[in-house]
Design a protein around this motif. Structure first.
Motif, PDB file in Angstrom:
ATOM      1  N   LEU A   9       0.774  -1.166   0.004  1.00 32.90           N
ATOM      2  CA  LEU A   9       0.044   0.007  -0.181  1.00 32.90           C
ATOM      3  C   LEU A   9       0.880   1.371   0.013  1.00 32.90           C
ATOM      4  N   SER A  10       0.548   2.081  -0.785  1.00 31.47           N
ATOM      5  CA  SER A  10       1.215   3.472  -0.997  1.00 31.47           C
ATOM      6  C   SER A  10       1.154   4.412   0.236  1.00 31.47           C
ATOM      7  N   ALA A  11       2.121   4.815   0.773  1.00 30.38           N
ATOM      8  CA  ALA A  11       2.002   6.017   1.585  1.00 30.38           C
ATOM      9  C   ALA A  11       2.132   7.293   1.124  1.00 30.38           C
ATOM     10  N   HIS A  12       1.744   7.585  -0.090  1.00 34.20           N
ATOM     11  CA  HIS A  12       1.436   8.910  -0.801  1.00 34.20           C
ATOM     12  C   HIS A  12       0.042   9.291  -0.591  1.00 34.20           C
ATOM     13  N   ASP A  13      -0.100  10.648  -0.468  1.00 33.05           N
ATOM     14  CA  ASP A  13      -1.492  11.229  -0.595  1.00 33.05           C
ATOM     15  C   ASP A  13      -2.138  10.801  -2.030  1.00 33.05           C
ATOM     16  N   THR A  14      -3.317  10.932  -2.172  1.00 38.41           N
ATOM     17  CA  THR A  14      -3.976  10.840  -3.550  1.00 38.41           C
ATOM     18  C   THR A  14      -3.868  11.958  -4.297  1.00 38.41           C
ATOM     19  N   PRO A  15      -3.170  11.895  -5.531  1.00 36.85           N
ATOM     20  CA  PRO A  15      -2.848  13.245  -6.282  1.00 36.85           C
ATOM     21  C   PRO A  15      -4.216  13.847  -6.737  1.00 36.85           C
ATOM     22  N   THR A  16      -3.915  15.021  -6.895  1.00 40.88           N
ATOM     23  CA  THR A  16      -5.209  15.845  -7.354  1.00 40.88           C
ATOM     24  C   THR A  16      -4.487  16.970  -8.223  1.00 40.88           C
ATOM     25  N   ILE A  17      -5.406  17.591  -8.927  1.00 39.79           N
ATOM     26  CA  ILE A  17      -5.059  18.668  -9.683  1.00 39.79           C
ATOM     27  C   ILE A  17      -5.079  20.153  -9.032  1.00 39.79           C
ATOM     28  N   VAL A  18      -3.878  20.950  -8.845  1.00 42.30           N
ATOM     29  CA  VAL A  18      -3.993  22.057  -7.865  1.00 42.30           C
ATOM     30  C   VAL A  18      -3.691  23.245  -8.877  1.00 42.30           C
ATOM     31  N   THR A  19      -3.871  24.290  -8.595  1.00 44.08           N
ATOM     32  CA  THR A  19      -3.346  25.567  -9.272  1.00 44.08           C
ATOM     33  C   THR A  19      -2.253  26.481  -8.291  1.00 44.08           C
ATOM     34  N   ASP A  20      -0.975  26.839  -8.679  1.00 41.44           N
ATOM     35  CA  ASP A  20      -0.299  27.571  -8.209  1.00 41.44           C
ATOM     36  C   ASP A  20      -0.546  29.008  -8.144  1.00 41.44           C
ATOM     37  N   SER A  21       0.394  29.850  -7.527  1.00 45.63           N
ATOM     38  CA  SER A  21       0.081  31.372  -7.372  1.00 45.63           C
ATOM     39  C   SER A  21       0.229  31.782  -8.853  1.00 45.63           C
ATOM     40  N   MET A  22       0.870  31.200  -9.628  1.00 45.10           N
ATOM     41  CA  MET A  22       0.919  31.858 -11.200  1.00 45.10           C
ATOM     42  C   MET A  22      -0.352  31.362 -11.787  1.00 45.10           C
ATOM     43  N   GLY A  23      -1.192  30.541 -11.373  1.00 38.98           N
ATOM     44  CA  GLY A  23      -2.342  30.164 -12.139  1.00 38.98           C
ATOM     45  C   GLY A  23      -2.121  28.943 -12.982  1.00 38.98           C
ATOM     46  N   ASN A  24      -1.114  28.352 -12.817  1.00 40.63           N
ATOM     47  CA  ASN A  24      -0.641  27.024 -13.653  1.00 40.63           C
ATOM     48  C   ASN A  24      -1.099  25.932 -12.542  1.00 40.63           C
ATOM     49  N   ALA A  25      -1.982  24.997 -13.689  1.00 37.28           N
ATOM     50  CA  ALA A  25      -2.451  23.716 -13.010  1.00 37.28           C
ATOM     51  C   ALA A  25      -1.425  22.537 -13.114  1.00 37.28           C
ATOM     52  N   GLY A  26      -1.333  21.832 -11.953  1.00 40.22           N
ATOM     53  CA  GLY A  26      -0.515  20.669 -12.094  1.00 40.22           C
ATOM     54  C   GLY A  26      -0.869  19.704 -11.049  1.00 40.22           C
ATOM     55  N   PRO A  27      -0.414  18.280 -11.138  1.00 34.60           N
ATOM     56  CA  PRO A  27      -0.516  17.425 -10.153  1.00 34.60           C
ATOM     57  C   PRO A  27       0.135  17.928  -8.687  1.00 34.60           C
ATOM     58  N   SER A  28      -0.812  17.438  -7.723  1.00 37.61           N
ATOM     59  CA  SER A  28      -0.141  17.864  -6.319  1.00 37.61           C
ATOM     60  C   SER A  28       0.855  16.835  -6.003  1.00 37.61           C
ATOM     61  N   GLY A  29       1.090  15.643  -6.518  1.00 33.04           N
ATOM     62  CA  GLY A  29       1.922  14.625  -6.095  1.00 33.04           C
ATOM     63  C   GLY A  29       2.076  13.576  -6.993  1.00 33.04           C
TER      64      GLY A  29
END
Length: 233
Positions: free
Chosen positions: A146-166
């Protein structure tokens, strides 16, 4: 199309110690502890290439980006408990449980957006070995990963760029089956390993041309053929 590669070389140190006791003949109990790793060195680089094409105007364009950076990777602490019952060349049964301790680190030191949170996870393994004859053992096992990582989600940084959280998350379990042959100096094993993984992932939509980020889930089935042989003097 999007082509993305990442690589890093990380060096660290950790310690481990354990204890094994045999209260009665053939029965053994054990425990072990592995300390979290301490980073000593970390370097890496990333390469991204985005290529586009317009069939109507027969034009194409490509953009590439390469970056070198300091990197970090941590192996969390782990505590194991196990027990085994064994009669040589007759029957063996074992089981153990591992507790992966929570931790966290920034893959790019100083960049909070690259933080990886490692959660508390429990994994287990069990196996049985039955000797059909003094030369031929048959082995059957079960394990979880079983993985210890969080479930990855799409997040937006302070510059407005979207990308995976992990990172992508794989929660796996599997069965092993093997048959062996032993002689005075040799040991040979032929086996199968089958795994089922539940995957939680993110990706980039290149088919629509919008290149948007998305979240997805799925299952992954894998089968491995294992062959091993050893000679002892």
């Amino acid at each position: 199309s999007v082509f993305n590669t990442e690589e890093s070389q990380n060096v660290g140190v950790l310690g481990s110690f354990g204890l094994r006791v045999e209260p009665v003949d053939h029965l053994t109990f054990g425990l072990a502890f592995r300390t979290p790793s301490v980073q000593a060195y970390g370097k890496g680089k990333s390469f991204v290439q985005l290529a586009t094409a317009d069939r109507a105007s027969t034009t194409a364009a490509a953009r590439t980006e390469s970056q070198n950076a300091d990197t970090r990777r941590i192996i969390p602490g782990q505590f194991n408990l196990g027990a085994a019952y064994s009669r040589p060349r007759s029957l063996g049964v074992s089981a153990d449980v591992s507790f992966h301790l929570p931790d966290g680190y920034e893959e790019l030191p100083g960049d909070p957006s690259t933080r990886q949170n490692l959660n508390f996870v429990v994994n287990a393994r069990a196996g049985i070995e039955w000797w059909i004859s003094p030369q031929y053992p048959l082995r059957l096992g079960f394990f979880t990963d079983l993985s210890a990582h969080d479930t990855p989600t799409i997040v937006t940084d302070s510059m407005g760029n979207a990308g995976p959280s992990g990172r992508d998350r794989y929660d796996s379990g599997g069965l092993t089956l093997s048959f062996g042959k032993t002689t005075e100096h040799t040991s040979t094993t032929l086996g199968l390993v089958g795994t089922l993984s539940f995957v939680q992932s993110t990706g980039t939509d290149v088919l629509s041309g919008a290149y948007g980020q998305f979240e997805t889930t799925g299952r992954q089935y894998r089968v491995f053929l294992v062959f091993a042989s050893a000679y002892s003097f």
